[in-house]
Design an enzyme around this catalytic site. Structure first.
Site, PDB file in Angstrom:
ATOM      1  N   LYS A  47       0.530   4.513   8.617  1.00 31.68           N
ATOM      2  CA  LYS A  47       1.026   4.869   7.281  1.00 31.68           C
ATOM      3  C   LYS A  47      -0.127   4.972   6.293  1.00 31.68           C
ATOM      4  CE  LYS A  47       1.827   1.933   4.336  1.00 31.68           C
ATOM      5  NZ  LYS A  47       2.220   0.759   3.521  1.00 31.68           N
ATOM      6  N   LYS A  74      -7.880   1.532  -2.355  1.00 27.30           N
ATOM      7  CA  LYS A  74      -7.405   1.108  -1.028  1.00 27.30           C
ATOM      8  C   LYS A  74      -7.427   2.280  -0.051  1.00 27.30           C
ATOM      9  CE  LYS A  74      -5.400  -1.343   2.245  1.00 27.30           C
ATOM     10  NZ  LYS A  74      -4.096  -2.020   2.121  1.00 27.30           N
ATOM     11  N   THR A 134       0.853  -1.188   0.000  1.00 27.15           N
ATOM     12  CA  THR A 134       0.000   0.000   0.000  1.00 27.15           C
ATOM     13  C   THR A 134       0.889   1.237   0.000  1.00 27.15           C
ATOM     14  OG1 THR A 134      -1.778  -1.127   1.181  1.00 27.15           O
ATOM     15  CG2 THR A 134      -1.771   1.274   1.261  1.00 27.15           C
TER      16      THR A 134
END
Length: 298
Positions: A243, A174, A98
C-alpha cells in the site's frame, strides 16, 4: 519525571496501534481505545486500557487521539465523522496512519473551524518500533498543536521530526522514505536469492551485509527473517508495504517524477502479495527462490 495529566484515545489496535496503546498506558496516561476486532479489544483491556464501544466514545473527553487505520477513506470517516465531533475544542487528532498526502490535506480542511487540530504524523519503525516506543514520527502541524500533543507523542516515539505545518506534509515525507525502503528491501530480496543460488550460507550473507557500508536496520531485519524462514507473524505484513509503495507511485505520477527502483519494488511486492497474501514483507524473496529452486537458510 512528572506525568502530564492527559486522556489519550487510540483508534485501530492492530500491530501498530496496540503498540501505541501499550506505551501510552506505560507512560501513565489514561487510554481509551477502539477496534472492530473483538480480540484486539480484549488484548487492549488486558494492557490496562479502557475499551470503548465506538471510535466516538474513545475520543470523548480525550485530549489527543491517535488514528492508526489502513486507508485514507477509513481515516477520513473515523476522524471527520466520528472522532472530531466527539472532541472538545483545543484537542488534537494525531493521524499516524500512512495515507496519500492529498487525503491528509482533505482531512485537515474538513477540520478547519472546528477547533480540533490535526497533526499529520505518519510513523516509521514498524512493529518493533511501535511495541518498544521507539517510532520515528514525521509530524506536520501548527506549533501550538504539536506542543499540546508532545507528551502523548513522546510516549510512543524516540524521535519526533517537525517536517512542516500543513496536513499532507508528514505523508509526503513518509512517501519519500518508503520509496527508499522499498528499494532497500528489493535489493535485499534479490541479493539473498542470488546468494542462495550460489550456495552461500545465510549466516555468511548476514554477517557481511550488516557489517558493511550497506548495513542498516532494514537490511538486518530483512536478512534475519529470510535466513530464519520467518515469513508470517513478524508484524510487517506485506499488504502494508505494498500500500505504501502505491502511495509513492501515485505521488510520483502527480509530480512527474520517475521512480525506476520504487516501481520495480512495487511490482515485486505485488507478486509477493498475490502469491502469499498472508505473508510478511520477506515473503517476496520466496518468489525468486521458487524460480531458482534454492533457498537461503542460516
Amino acid at each position: 519525571m512528572e506525568v502530564v495529566a492527559m486522556r489519550i484515545g487510540v483508534i485501530g489496535l492492530g500491530d501498530m496501534g496496540s503498540g501505541l496503546a501499550k506505551n501510552v498506558i506505560a507512560a501513565g496516561f489514561e487510554c481509551t481505545g477502539f477496534d472492530l476486532a473483538q480480540g484486539r479489544m480484549e488484548a487492549f483491556a488486558a494492557l490496562g486500557g479502557i475499551p470503548a464501544a465506538s471510535a466516538a466514545e474513545a475520543a470523548t473527553g480525550a485530549d489527543a487521539v491517535f488514528v492508526m487505520v489502513m486507508t485514507g477513506a477509513q481515516a477520513h470517516d473515523v476522524i471527520v465523522d466520528q472522532v472530531a465531533p466527539a472532541m472538545a475544542p483545543g484537542s488534537v487528532v494525531l493521524l499516524t496512519a500512512t495515507i496519500l498526502p492529498d487525503e491528509a490535506a482533505a482531512i485537515g480542511r474538513a477540520l478547519d473551524g472546528t477547533g480540533i487540530a490535526l497533526v499529520d504524523t505518519p510513523v516509521s519503525g514498524g512493529f518493533p518500533g511501535a511495541q518498544n516506543g521507539t517510532l520515528v514520527m514525521m509530524a506536520a502541524g501548527s506549533d501550538a498543536a504539536l506542543d499540546r500533543a508532545r507528551p502523548a507523542m513522546e510516549a510512543v516515539s524516540a524521535t519526533i521530526h517537525r517536517v512542516g505545518t500543513e496536513p499532507g506534509m508528514g505523508q509526503t515525507v513518509k512517501a519519500c522514505l518508503q520509496s527508499l525502503n522499498g528499494a532497500i528491501f528489493a535489493g535485499v530480496f534479490e541479493s539473498a536469492a542470488l546468494a542462495a543460488a550460489a550456495g552461500v550460507k545465510g549466516q555468511v550473507v548476514h554477517d557481511v551485509f550488516v557489517n558493511s557500508s550497506a548495513g542498516c536496520p532494514a537490511v538486518r531485519a530483512a536478512l534475519e527473517n529470510i535466513i530464519d524462514r520467518r515469513f508470517e507473524g513478524t508484524g510487517s505484513h506485506i499488504a502494508t508495504m505494498y500500500k505504501d509503495l502505491t502511495i509513492v507511485m501515485d505521488m510520483a505520477r502527480s509530480l512527474g517524477v520517475p521512480q525506476f527502483t520504487a516501481s520495480t519494488a512495487m511490482q515485486l511486492f505485488q507478486a509477493g502479495k498475490t502469491r502469499y497474501p498472508n505473508g510478511d514483507n520477506w515473503s517476496v524473496t520466496r518468489i525468486t527462490e521458487e524460480i531458482t529452486g534454492k533457498e537461503l537458510h542460516r
